[in-house]
Design an enzyme around this catalytic site. Structure first.
Site, short mmCIF file in Angstrom:
data_model
loop_
_atom_site.label_atom_id
_atom_site.label_comp_id
_atom_site.label_asym_id
_atom_site.label_seq_id
_atom_site.Cartn_x
_atom_site.Cartn_y
_atom_site.Cartn_z
N HIS A 1 -1.18 0.85 47.65
CA HIS A 1 -2.09 -0.24 47.26
C HIS A 1 -2.61 -1.01 48.48
CE1 HIS A 1 -3.15 -4.16 45.39
NE2 HIS A 1 -3.44 -3.43 44.33
N ASP B 1 0.47 -7.72 50.99
CA ASP B 1 0.40 -6.68 49.94
C ASP B 1 1.65 -5.80 50.01
OD1 ASP B 1 -0.83 -4.43 48.29
OD2 ASP B 1 -2.53 -5.76 48.45
N ASN C 1 -6.04 -8.64 36.03
CA ASN C 1 -6.60 -7.52 35.26
C ASN C 1 -6.26 -7.60 33.78
OD1 ASN C 1 -7.37 -6.49 37.71
ND2 ASN C 1 -5.73 -4.98 37.82
#
Lengths: 463, 87
Positions: free
Chosen positions: A257, A222, A343
């Site tokens: 995040h 990430d 998304n």
């Protein structure tokens, strides 16, 4: 959702049309707790969007992006936060919304058609003509607003409008507020009741009575992780992972995040597998972008580190042979790989989620519906909570994020729990996740059946 | 610099490809352990130059492709600069 320079507009007129929304609106208006207010509001938005999408779905209409437009109204205007309450919903000073309520003789509230076109022409398309509200809105600075209000109040305008059988009922100013739109992260949130809805919904507390992921090693690929956070510092050993962006051994998070994601996997209070060990592989920079080479290098390092599961809350619309090869290698070695379905709110594939051997994770809401933004397609394997997820942020902070990125670490954490109980291959674990999950009512929206993962159902059989 | 990948045939193996890329003067390469790709950074080139390089590599059964770009899913993220500005 219609957005204007980062500000979202909420239509509370429509809430009054539905008794359920009306009750919810009354409840949040009466609260004195800012956090509850925020969550009440975001819950309503979520419901509203589902209601709206369902309505369109029934009519077989595909909503266009930005069509979910809402007006600012009395809820925010009436709410008075207590002194010293921290929030980020400040009125935008230099801009305001004008709300012009209209009516016609028949009481019809839809403004579609000629009248809407007439108004758009009059105001150079800056006007929002709402399909489900008896109002129009437009955004302007303070100087403009007086002139526009005057135009609307002029009898000549009403006379013109009369030919369209509509007239102005009321025209007024309203501040534009920043609202808890699904993707707007909220920080500086103190934990209050109900914030851990995701942990309850996925049976995390019951599962933690059985295992907390002891001995499992989890790789988080990430933006890095704040490994000094109180929630996470005990989850890291001497080796923290690697920073592929800057090619160094310190994978500290410059975005937030990755720390949020890691918190859901293993945070002391906000996480599920809170006794597993973490490794952070930083492949996305502070703006959340990264290269394929770094993603592949991170997966390779995770394979060599013998992790039990890999979390990838990231994606690309493009796939590639090398990415499939490295994910297949992980899968062959029994490593469970979970990735965010995306998304975009459509059925498009997102990679690595849609690769063979990777578990694609969709997001669900408090109401156990698929989140409106969550992609859903034949490659989605499982779903987990992904709206208003409370977790850790850098500098010992906490915040709320929404997205399929937030759903994915729930599933990775479940893999950590499962793998701590039994040496189990990724394929078998994926099958058990699906069998132990519960059906959610999603068919009406996406056409694909998705199961919501359940931690206790999974671990009780592995004990 | 732009990120590219050179895909090779598994039967050929990685070492001859690395050697060939070095002969062609391609620097800044990253080898991969579990894939049949070698990642390279190339300076911005005119399309003619790029086509020439692609042709040369093609003769060696190598495929030059841009790397995919990865990002957080749509709408997510919390850049540090925003965190600071809100403090």
């Amino acid at each position: 959702m219609k957005e204007l320079a980062g500000y979202t507009i909420l239509d509370f007129y429509r809430l009054d049309l539905d008794p359920e929304f009306f009750r919810a609106k009354k409840a949040i208006l009466s609260t004195t707790d800012w956090n509850k207010f925020i969550f009440g509001l975001s819950g309503i938005i979520d419901k509203l969007q589902h209601g709206y999408l369902n309505k369109l779905n029934e009519k077989k209409i595909r909503p266009r992006e930005g069509e979910l437009a809402y007006l600012v109204d009395e809820v925010l205007a009436n709410y008075r936060p207590r002194k010293n309450e921290k929030h980020n919903f400040e009125p935008r000073r230099k801009q305001e919304a004008l709300i012009i309520e209209l009516c016609d003789d028949s009481g019809c509230y839809s403004l579609k058609g000629d009248f809407g076109e007439f108004l758009k022409k009059e105001f150079e398309a800056r006007i929002n003509v709402h399909q489900y509200a008896s109002a129009i809105s437009l955004f302007c600075d303070g100087k403009e607003s007086a002139r526009i209000l005057e135009t609307f109040s002029k009898s000549s305008f009403s006379a013109n409008a009369a030919s369209y059988t509509k007239r102005v009922k009321r025209a007024r100013r309203s501040n534009i507020f920043r609202l808890p739109e699904p993707f707007r992260p909220i920080r500086n949130i103190k934990k209050t009741e109900g914030l851990d809805w995701n942990l309850e919904d996925i049976q995390a507390y019951e599962a933690q009575e059985v295992t907390r992921g002891e001995k499992s090693l989890i790789g988080v690929i990430d933006t890095g992780v704040d490994y000094t956070h109180d929630e996470l510092k005990e989850r890291f050993g001497k080796d923290k992972g690697y920073d592929f962006v800057e090619d160094k051994e310190d994978p500290y998070d410059l975005n937030g995040h990755g720390t949020h994601v890691a918190g859901t996997v293993a945070g002391k209070k906000v996480g599920i597998a809170n006794e597993c060990t973490l490794l952070a592989y930083r492949v996305l920079d502070e703006d959340g972008s990264g290269s394929e080479a770094d993603v592949i290098a991170a997966i390779e390092m995770a394979i060599d580190d013998n992790v039990d599961a890999i979390n990838m809350s990231l994606g690309s619309p493009a796939t590639s042979l090398p990415l499939q090869q490295v994910c297949s290698e992980a899968y062959k070695r029994g490593i469970f790989v979970a990735a965010a379905a995306g998304n975009d709110g459509n059925s498009h594939y997102n990679y690595p989620a849609s690769l063979d051997g990777v578990v694609s994770v969709a997001a669900t809401t408090r109401n156990r519906k698929k989140a409106y933004f969550s992609n859903s397609n034949d490659m989605v394997d499982i779903a987990a909570p992904g709206v208003d997820i409370y977790s850790s942020l850098p500098d010992n902070d906490y915040g709320i994020f929404s997205g399929t990125s937030m759903a994915t670490p729930h599933i990775t954490a479940l893999a950590a729990l499962g793998k701590s109980l039994k040496k189990i291959e990724a394929k078998e674990l994926e099958g058990l996740l699906k069998v132990s999950g519960i059906n959610i009512d999603d068919k009406d929206l996406s056409g694909y059946e998705i199961k919501l993962a359940q931690a206790y159902n999974l671990v009780k059989d592995l004990k | 610099m732009k990120n590219y990948q050179v895909i090779y045939d598994e039967k050929v193996g990685k070492d001859p490809v690395v050697k060939r890329l070095a002969e062609l003067g391609l620097k800044d390469i990253m080898q991969s352990k579990y894939t049949t790709a070698i990642f390279v950074k190339l300076p911005n080139m005119q399309s003619e130059e790029m086509s020439r390089l692609e042709e040369i590599l093609k003769k060696d059964n190598l495929i030059l492709k841009p790397q995919a770009e990865y990002s957080l899913p749509k709408g997510e993220g919390f850049p540090k600069k925003d965190i600071n500005s809100e403090k």
